[in-house]
Design an enzyme around this catalytic site. Structure first.
Site, PDB file in Angstrom:
ATOM      1  N   HIS A  57     -31.232  73.390 -30.146  1.00 60.22           N
ATOM      2  CA  HIS A  57     -32.144  72.904 -31.171  1.00 60.22           C
ATOM      3  C   HIS A  57     -31.691  71.530 -31.683  1.00 60.22           C
ATOM      4  O   HIS A  57     -30.591  71.068 -31.380  1.00 60.22           O
ATOM      5  CB  HIS A  57     -32.225  73.902 -32.339  1.00 60.22           C
ATOM      6  CG  HIS A  57     -30.930  74.120 -33.040  1.00 60.22           C
ATOM      7  ND1 HIS A  57     -30.158  75.249 -32.866  1.00 60.22           N
ATOM      8  CD2 HIS A  57     -30.243  73.338 -33.907  1.00 60.22           C
ATOM      9  CE1 HIS A  57     -29.074  75.155 -33.604  1.00 60.22           C
ATOM     10  NE2 HIS A  57     -29.096  74.003 -34.245  1.00 60.22           N
TER      11      HIS A  57
HETATM   12  P1  TYD Z   1     -28.872  79.851 -34.841  1.00 60.79           P
HETATM   13  O1  TYD Z   1     -29.132  78.591 -35.593  1.00 60.79           O
HETATM   14  O2  TYD Z   1     -29.896  80.254 -33.849  1.00 60.79           O
HETATM   15  O3  TYD Z   1     -27.459  79.770 -34.150  1.00 60.79           O
HETATM   16  P2  TYD Z   1     -26.936  78.763 -33.021  1.00 60.79           P
HETATM   17  O4  TYD Z   1     -27.691  77.497 -33.158  1.00 60.79           O
HETATM   18  O5  TYD Z   1     -25.509  78.587 -33.322  1.00 60.79           O
HETATM   19  O6  TYD Z   1     -27.122  79.408 -31.699  1.00 60.79           O
HETATM   20  O7  TYD Z   1     -28.654  80.991 -35.915  1.00 60.79           O
HETATM   21  C1  TYD Z   1     -28.515  82.332 -35.555  1.00 60.79           C
HETATM   22  C2  TYD Z   1     -29.104  83.180 -36.655  1.00 60.79           C
HETATM   23  O8  TYD Z   1     -28.399  83.036 -37.880  1.00 60.79           O
HETATM   24  C3  TYD Z   1     -30.557  82.855 -36.948  1.00 60.79           C
HETATM   25  O9  TYD Z   1     -31.250  84.071 -37.132  1.00 60.79           O
HETATM   26  C4  TYD Z   1     -30.507  82.093 -38.241  1.00 60.79           C
HETATM   27  C5  TYD Z   1     -29.261  82.648 -38.926  1.00 60.79           C
HETATM   28  N1  TYD Z   1     -28.597  81.648 -39.769  1.00 60.79           N
HETATM   29  C6  TYD Z   1     -28.614  81.796 -41.138  1.00 60.79           C
HETATM   30  O10 TYD Z   1     -29.213  82.739 -41.692  1.00 60.79           O
HETATM   31  N2  TYD Z   1     -27.968  80.881 -41.912  1.00 60.79           N
HETATM   32  C7  TYD Z   1     -27.306  79.823 -41.360  1.00 60.79           C
HETATM   33  O11 TYD Z   1     -26.715  79.006 -42.107  1.00 60.79           O
HETATM   34  C8  TYD Z   1     -27.308  79.668 -39.925  1.00 60.79           C
HETATM   35  C9  TYD Z   1     -26.602  78.528 -39.278  1.00 60.79           C
HETATM   36  C10 TYD Z   1     -27.966  80.614 -39.178  1.00 60.79           C
END
Ligand code: TYD
Length: 139
Positions: A57
């Site tokens: 992302h």
């Molecule tokens: P995600 O951003 O998809 O993780 P990565 O980019 O590291 O693969 O986040 C995973 C899950 O965690 C998603 O459901 C959103 C949640 N999340 C939060 O609730 N708060 C946060 O600060 C972050 C970074 C993620």
């Protein structure tokens, strides 16, 4: 900074303080000192299974400092035109990532911990999770 015009060359590896002693090591990160933003949120990734990829992302506003607090992993950055890969494997180095950069994280070593210091609280509207949408946004 015009968020949609940022490039991978705006992302830099920041050398953090090193307090290395026989009894162990310590590194400090302070708002506006070692890093060019105020930290509002901190989160960490751990127990990432071998071969898994995270990220996938871009952010519209968020600035981040990514640290390999333990172990190692690769951060692959992409501004829509240029790609740059950083291997993070030192707890006293942090990768500063500006807004408007697509990122993928992979090659997590066993037991690695990816510590992220972020300039904003979690806002799902700040994410662009579709690569074509990201390319459109960068135009
Ligand atoms: P995600 O951003 O998809 O993780 P990565 O980019 O590291 O693969 O986040 C995973 C899950 O965690 C998603 O459901 C959103 C949640 N999340 C939060 O609730 N708060 C946060 O600060 C972050 C970074 C993620």
């Amino acid at each position: 900074m015009n968020k949609d015009k940022t490039t991978v060359y705006d992302c830099t590896m920041i050398e953090l303080s090193k307090n290395h002693r026989e009894k162990g090591n310590l590194t400090v990160v302070q708002n506006e000192k070692e890093i060019p933003f105020d930290v509002k949120r901190c989160y960490y990734l751990y127990d990432v299974p071998g071969g898994e990829e995270r990220g996938g992302h871009s952010h519209k506003q968020l600035k981040q400092l990514i640290i390999a607090a333990s172990g190692s992993f690769d951060v692959r950055l992409d501004d829509g035109q240029v790609k740059r890969t950083f291997t993070l494997n030192r707890p006293y180095q942090g990768l500063f990532v500006v807004p408007g950069i697509w990122r993928d994280l992979d090659n997590f070593s066993s037991g690695s911990v990816c510590l992220v210091l972020a300039s904003e609280v979690y806002q799902k509207e700040d994410y662009i999770r579709n690569y074509n949408e990201f390319l459109e946004w960068k135009k």
